[in-house]
Design an enzyme around this catalytic site. Structure first.
Site, short mmCIF file in Angstrom:
data_model
loop_
_atom_site.label_atom_id
_atom_site.label_comp_id
_atom_site.label_asym_id
_atom_site.label_seq_id
_atom_site.Cartn_x
_atom_site.Cartn_y
_atom_site.Cartn_z
N HIS A 53 0.84 -1.20 0.00
CA HIS A 53 0.00 0.00 0.00
C HIS A 53 0.87 1.25 0.00
O HIS A 53 2.10 1.15 0.11
CB HIS A 53 -0.98 -0.01 1.17
CG HIS A 53 -0.36 0.05 2.53
ND1 HIS A 53 0.37 -1.00 3.07
CD2 HIS A 53 -0.34 1.03 3.48
CE1 HIS A 53 0.78 -0.67 4.28
NE2 HIS A 53 0.37 0.56 4.55
N HIS A 55 1.43 3.97 1.95
CA HIS A 55 2.01 4.74 3.06
C HIS A 55 3.52 4.82 2.94
O HIS A 55 4.19 3.87 2.52
CB HIS A 55 1.59 4.13 4.39
CG HIS A 55 0.13 4.33 4.69
ND1 HIS A 55 -0.57 3.56 5.60
CD2 HIS A 55 -0.77 5.21 4.17
CE1 HIS A 55 -1.82 3.97 5.64
NE2 HIS A 55 -1.97 4.97 4.79
N ASP A 57 6.06 4.71 4.90
CA ASP A 57 6.96 3.74 5.55
C ASP A 57 6.96 2.40 4.84
O ASP A 57 7.70 1.49 5.23
CB ASP A 57 6.61 3.58 7.03
CG ASP A 57 5.22 3.02 7.28
OD1 ASP A 57 4.28 3.40 6.56
OD2 ASP A 57 5.07 2.19 8.20
N HIS A 58 6.17 2.28 3.77
CA HIS A 58 6.15 1.05 2.97
C HIS A 58 6.71 1.26 1.56
O HIS A 58 7.13 0.29 0.93
CB HIS A 58 4.72 0.51 2.88
CG HIS A 58 4.20 0.03 4.20
ND1 HIS A 58 4.08 -1.30 4.51
CD2 HIS A 58 3.79 0.71 5.30
CE1 HIS A 58 3.62 -1.42 5.75
NE2 HIS A 58 3.43 -0.21 6.25
N HIS A 109 -7.36 -1.11 5.41
CA HIS A 109 -6.36 -0.17 5.92
C HIS A 109 -6.20 0.99 4.94
O HIS A 109 -6.20 2.15 5.33
CB HIS A 109 -5.04 -0.92 6.11
CG HIS A 109 -3.93 -0.09 6.68
ND1 HIS A 109 -3.98 0.45 7.94
CD2 HIS A 109 -2.73 0.30 6.15
CE1 HIS A 109 -2.86 1.12 8.18
NE2 HIS A 109 -2.09 1.05 7.10
N ASP A 126 -0.12 -4.16 6.27
CA ASP A 126 -0.77 -3.67 7.48
C ASP A 126 -2.21 -4.15 7.60
O ASP A 126 -3.04 -3.51 8.25
CB ASP A 126 -0.74 -2.14 7.51
CG ASP A 126 0.65 -1.58 7.81
OD1 ASP A 126 1.59 -2.37 8.02
OD2 ASP A 126 0.79 -0.35 7.80
N HIS A 164 4.97 -4.92 10.73
CA HIS A 164 5.34 -4.22 11.96
C HIS A 164 5.45 -5.18 13.13
O HIS A 164 4.74 -6.20 13.19
CB HIS A 164 4.30 -3.15 12.32
CG HIS A 164 4.26 -1.99 11.37
ND1 HIS A 164 5.09 -0.90 11.48
CD2 HIS A 164 3.48 -1.76 10.29
CE1 HIS A 164 4.83 -0.04 10.51
NE2 HIS A 164 3.85 -0.54 9.77
#
Length: 251
Positions: A53, A55, A57-58, A109, A126, A164
């Site tokens: 996805h 975001h 941090d990905h 998410h 996530d 995570h």
């Protein structure tokens, strides 16, 4: 089948590294530097990137990695993903280091969230965590419930490679939901022992999540009762999930 290991990033992210010989793919590389260091230390050649996805941090490391290697970047086609070469929507089968990888649409998410499944391993971003699930930033309870049901239909032996290290804090919530769950109590002790010596609590198995993850247990009487105490609108799975997710957000 490829080998799987992780590259730690940021505070609690796991970037999954898939290797076969000196060939490599990475899943959700939010940080390029940590990936580059690992590739260099092991003499690996990066061939592809899987993104679950949008975001940061990905996907934050994609541009820098793509500048150094001629990679293919597989990602949700309906999300803004840097450098995406192969937009996906779910239902596709792609080749990853000689293994067939099935793409699953798991919105909730985010609206275009994907998961990737190959030979008993699910890279779920996530969507599912150890004893938990992702917040609903863009999706609805109906979407996330359907996505979790889709994952729950996989073989119980499936290993879940989430993005995570959230298991310990998720377990505290799970115990509040089901204090009498013996499997949950055993998992709490086991995860605490792993984390005490700095070891990862993931991957888990789907069987373990079905036994201890409240978001995969929304049809269980104890979870339904807990959700009703939190004001669930009904006993159906979506209503129970919505109440549980709302409770977790403020726990």
């Amino acid at each position: 089948m490829f080998e799987i290991s992780f590259i730690p990033a940021f505070k609690d992210n796991y970037i999954w590294l898939l290797t076969r010989g000196k060939r490599a793919f990475v899943v959700d590389p939010g940080d390029a530097a940590t990936v580059q260091a690992r590739l260099a230390s092991e003499g690996l050649c990066l061939e592809g990137i899987l993104i679950t996805h949008h975001h940061a941090d990905h996907q934050g490391g994609v541009a820098e990695l793509a500048a150094g290697w001629p990679v293919r970047v597989y990602a949700p086609g309906n999300e803004s993903i840097t450098g995406c070469t192969d937009p996906l929507s779910g239902g596709e089968c792609i080749d990853v280091l000689g293994a067939s990888m099935w793409v699953m649409a798991v919105p909730g998410h985010t609206r275009g969230h994907l998961a990737y499944y190959a030979e008993g391993a699910l890279f779920c971003g996530d969507t599912v965590f150890g004893a938990g699930c992702g917040r609903l930033f863009e999706g609805t309870p109906e979407q996330m419930t359907a996505s979790l049901d889709r994952i729950a239909a996989l073989p119980d032996t499936t290993r879940l490679y989430c993005a995570h290290e959230y298991t310990e804090m998720n377990l505290r919530f799970a115990v509040a939901v089901e204090p009498a769950n013996a499997a949950l109590q055993e998992r709490v002790a086991r995860v605490a022992a792993l984390r005490a010596v700095g070891k990862a609590s993931v991957p888990s198995t789907l069987a373990e999540e079905k036994a201890t993850n409240p978001f995969l247990r929304c049809g269980e009487p104890a979870v339904i009762d807990a959700a009703l105490r939190q004001g669930a609108a009904g006993r159906d799975k979506v209503a129970v999930f919505a109440a549980m997710r709302g409770w977790r957000n403020t726990f």
